[in-house]
Design a protein around this motif. Structure first.
Motif, mmCIF file in Angstrom:
data_model
loop_
_atom_site.group_PDB
_atom_site.id
_atom_site.type_symbol
_atom_site.label_atom_id
_atom_site.label_comp_id
_atom_site.label_asym_id
_atom_site.label_seq_id
_atom_site.Cartn_x
_atom_site.Cartn_y
_atom_site.Cartn_z
ATOM 1 N N ASP A 1 0.288 -2.485 -4.274
ATOM 2 C CA ASP A 1 -1.212 -2.858 -4.321
ATOM 3 C C ASP A 1 -1.833 -2.207 -5.499
ATOM 4 O O ASP A 1 -2.281 -1.034 -5.168
ATOM 5 C CB ASP A 1 -1.727 -2.491 -2.934
ATOM 6 C CG ASP A 1 -3.146 -2.948 -2.774
ATOM 7 O OD1 ASP A 1 -3.945 -3.110 -3.729
ATOM 8 O OD2 ASP A 1 -3.455 -3.022 -1.641
ATOM 9 N N ARG B 1 0.846 -1.223 -0.052
ATOM 10 C CA ARG B 1 0.009 -0.060 -0.153
ATOM 11 C C ARG B 1 0.821 1.228 0.061
ATOM 12 O O ARG B 1 0.421 2.332 -0.708
ATOM 13 C CB ARG B 1 -1.022 -0.139 1.257
ATOM 14 C CG ARG B 1 -2.215 -0.818 0.972
ATOM 15 C CD ARG B 1 -3.373 -0.301 1.821
ATOM 16 N NE ARG B 1 -4.524 -0.963 1.436
ATOM 17 C CZ ARG B 1 -5.593 -0.934 1.891
ATOM 18 N NH1 ARG B 1 -5.728 -0.339 3.093
ATOM 19 N NH2 ARG B 1 -6.866 -1.604 1.556
ATOM 20 N N CYS C 1 -11.260 4.841 2.412
ATOM 21 C CA CYS C 1 -10.495 3.915 3.124
ATOM 22 C C CYS C 1 -10.697 3.673 4.576
ATOM 23 O O CYS C 1 -9.534 3.843 5.215
ATOM 24 C CB CYS C 1 -8.981 4.094 2.456
ATOM 25 S SG CYS C 1 -8.869 4.211 0.495
ATOM 26 N N HIS D 1 -5.317 -0.710 -4.706
ATOM 27 C CA HIS D 1 -5.390 0.825 -3.799
ATOM 28 C C HIS D 1 -4.722 1.873 -4.672
ATOM 29 O O HIS D 1 -5.222 2.768 -5.003
ATOM 30 C CB HIS D 1 -4.256 0.351 -2.680
ATOM 31 C CG HIS D 1 -4.675 1.527 -1.712
ATOM 32 N ND1 HIS D 1 -5.877 1.611 -0.764
ATOM 33 C CD2 HIS D 1 -3.746 2.707 -1.022
ATOM 34 C CE1 HIS D 1 -5.816 2.728 -0.267
ATOM 35 N NE2 HIS D 1 -4.370 3.159 -0.196
ATOM 36 N N GLU E 1 -8.283 8.981 1.246
ATOM 37 C CA GLU E 1 -8.189 7.954 2.124
ATOM 38 C C GLU E 1 -9.182 8.207 3.355
ATOM 39 O O GLU E 1 -9.841 7.236 3.921
ATOM 40 C CB GLU E 1 -6.801 7.463 2.411
ATOM 41 C CG GLU E 1 -6.001 6.831 1.379
ATOM 42 C CD GLU E 1 -4.790 6.243 1.743
ATOM 43 O OE1 GLU E 1 -4.873 4.912 2.135
ATOM 44 O OE2 GLU E 1 -3.849 6.916 1.860
ATOM 45 N N ARG F 1 0.609 4.204 -2.881
ATOM 46 C CA ARG F 1 0.852 5.562 -2.606
ATOM 47 C C ARG F 1 1.802 6.413 -3.391
ATOM 48 O O ARG F 1 1.260 7.412 -4.015
ATOM 49 C CB ARG F 1 0.680 5.699 -1.175
ATOM 50 C CG ARG F 1 -0.493 5.540 -0.313
ATOM 51 C CD ARG F 1 -0.327 5.736 1.114
ATOM 52 N NE ARG F 1 -1.405 5.224 1.998
ATOM 53 C CZ ARG F 1 -1.531 4.122 2.334
ATOM 54 N NH1 ARG F 1 -0.320 3.500 2.719
ATOM 55 N NH2 ARG F 1 -2.487 3.598 3.141
#
Length: 172
Positions: free
Chosen positions: A62, A24, A113, A65, A109, A28
């Protein structure tokens, strides 16, 4: 092997840090690079997506994501900007594209998220700003996102031990 041939402890540390990055975190990082391309070059999201997936190391990210961040931030750009703008001490246009992208990621996020704790979102965004942004950009990102967390995740922020005042024992 001479001393010049052995990696320094800082080089070993950098390699270890890179190896320790979560999928993750990598997502990002790639999302920020992709959002930067959108903010600066106004490239189409599908072209940015294709280009980014071909970058070295993307296979360790990921991808789900990454997709959520890249396409979600671009699709909700106006909403992200509306959340961020009231917390800025300057016009949005004066933000660096890196700070702008990091703030989009944080805002997205926080909203979408919910499996990622608010402190993780905040810390990850600060690290992005440190790695890719200007000298003190991470401090600015911290201030803006901390305010945003209080608005978007008030119960979670209030329940966080570090945000409550010092615990006091009742007087005997």
């Amino acid at each position: 092997m001479s001393a010049a041939d052995t990696p320094s402890s800082s080089a070993k540390s950098a390699v270890r840090k890179a190896a320790d990055k979560s999928a993750r975190t990598r997502a990002r990082e790639f999302a920020l690079q992709a959002i930067y391309q959108h903010l600066v070059g106004r490239n189409a999201p599908v072209d940015i997506d294709t280009f980014t997936r071909d970058l070295a190391g993307f296979h360790k990210a990921d991808s789900v994501h990454f997709d959520a961040l890249l396409h979600g931030c671009i699709a909700e750009a106006a909403a992200m900007d509306a959340l961020i703008t009231p917390r800025l001490d300057r016009p949005l246009a004066e933000l660096s594209p890196i700070e702008h992208g990091v703030l989009w990621i944080g805002a997205y996020e926080f909203q979408h998220c919910l499996d990622v704790p608010w402190r993780v979102v905040l810390n990850e965004c600060i690290e992005l700003a440190k790695s890719f942004g200007g000298t003190d950009g991470h401090k600015y990102v911290n201030g803006v996102l901390h305010q945003l967390a209080s608005q978007l995740r008030p119960a979670e922020v209030a329940a966080s031990p570090a945000t409550r005042g010092p615990s006091r024992k009742p007087a005997p």
